[in-house]
Design a protein around this motif. Structure first.
Motif, PDB file in Angstrom:
ATOM      1  N   GLU A   1       6.686  -1.855   4.410  1.00 53.09           N
ATOM      2  CA  GLU A   1       6.078  -1.286   3.196  1.00 53.09           C
ATOM      3  C   GLU A   1       4.735  -1.951   2.904  1.00 53.09           C
ATOM      4  O   GLU A   1       3.764  -1.286   2.548  1.00 53.09           O
ATOM      5  CB  GLU A   1       7.022  -1.438   2.006  1.00 53.09           C
ATOM      6  CG  GLU A   1       8.246  -0.557   2.081  1.00 53.09           C
ATOM      7  CD  GLU A   1       9.291  -0.909   1.030  1.00 53.09           C
ATOM      8  OE1 GLU A   1       9.023  -1.761   0.147  1.00 53.09           O
ATOM      9  OE2 GLU A   1      10.390  -0.334   1.103  1.00 53.09           O
TER      10      GLU A   1
ATOM     11  N   ARG B   1       1.132  -0.017   3.015  1.00 52.72           N
ATOM     12  CA  ARG B   1       0.232  -0.047   1.858  1.00 52.72           C
ATOM     13  C   ARG B   1      -1.149  -0.571   2.260  1.00 52.72           C
ATOM     14  O   ARG B   1      -2.184   0.012   1.904  1.00 52.72           O
ATOM     15  CB  ARG B   1       0.850  -0.904   0.746  1.00 52.72           C
ATOM     16  CG  ARG B   1       0.071  -0.883  -0.552  1.00 52.72           C
ATOM     17  CD  ARG B   1       0.769  -1.647  -1.676  1.00 52.72           C
ATOM     18  NE  ARG B   1       1.087  -3.030  -1.318  1.00 52.72           N
ATOM     19  CZ  ARG B   1       2.304  -3.503  -1.052  1.00 52.72           C
ATOM     20  NH1 ARG B   1       3.354  -2.712  -1.108  1.00 52.72           N
ATOM     21  NH2 ARG B   1       2.477  -4.780  -0.742  1.00 52.72           N
TER      22      ARG B   1
ATOM     23  N   GLU C   1      -4.668   1.551   2.139  1.00 58.43           N
ATOM     24  CA  GLU C   1      -5.816   1.060   1.367  1.00 58.43           C
ATOM     25  C   GLU C   1      -7.043   0.906   2.260  1.00 58.43           C
ATOM     26  O   GLU C   1      -8.158   1.281   1.882  1.00 58.43           O
ATOM     27  CB  GLU C   1      -5.481  -0.270   0.699  1.00 58.43           C
ATOM     28  CG  GLU C   1      -4.502  -0.152  -0.441  1.00 58.43           C
ATOM     29  CD  GLU C   1      -4.047  -1.497  -0.990  1.00 58.43           C
ATOM     30  OE1 GLU C   1      -4.565  -2.550  -0.549  1.00 58.43           O
ATOM     31  OE2 GLU C   1      -3.159  -1.497  -1.862  1.00 58.43           O
TER      32      GLU C   1
END
Length: 122
Positions: free
Chosen positions: A93, A97, A101
């Motif tokens: 996770e 992420r 980004e």
């Protein structure tokens, strides 16, 4: 009396290298930067636990995402000594992420470069 590394630390540098698809020098590099950890035997040989090869394989993916070895080591610092699938899920996770980004930031940079502005003014 001879003191050996704990039973959980049984893998040699060569075994970890073969299991993770890297050179032995890379295993030592990842150890030096805190991605994997080794115990020393009484003969001063490194012994790694079963998670070492997995950590290196995950680190290679994270490096392709753009994370530094220091950032990867920081993420791995959150892992318990014997990581379970749910622990690796949290790492996944975090990497997802970070990748999203970084992808968004790269797209913004591409859009800026396509805008027709002078590059030195972006």
């Amino acid at each position: 009396m001879t003191v050996e590394a704990p039973a959980t630390y049984t893998l040699t540098v060569g075994e970890v290298a073969a299991a993770s698809g890297v050179a032995t020098s890379a295993v030592r590099f990842y150890e030096r930067h805190g991605v994997v950890h080794a115990e020393r035997t009484s003969g001063d040989q490194r012994r790694f636990d079963d998670s070492a090869a997995c950590r290196i394989r995950v680190a290679k993916v994270a490096q392709r995402v753009g994370l530094t070895v220091r950032e990867i080591a920081d993420i791995f610092d959150e892992l318990p000594r014997d990581p379970q699938p749910q622990d690796w899920g949290r790492v996944a996770e975090t990497l997802i992420r970070e990748a999203e980004e970084r992808t968004a930031a790269l797209r913004a940079h591409l859009d800026a470069m396509r805008s027709g502005s002078r590059l030195c003014e972006l």
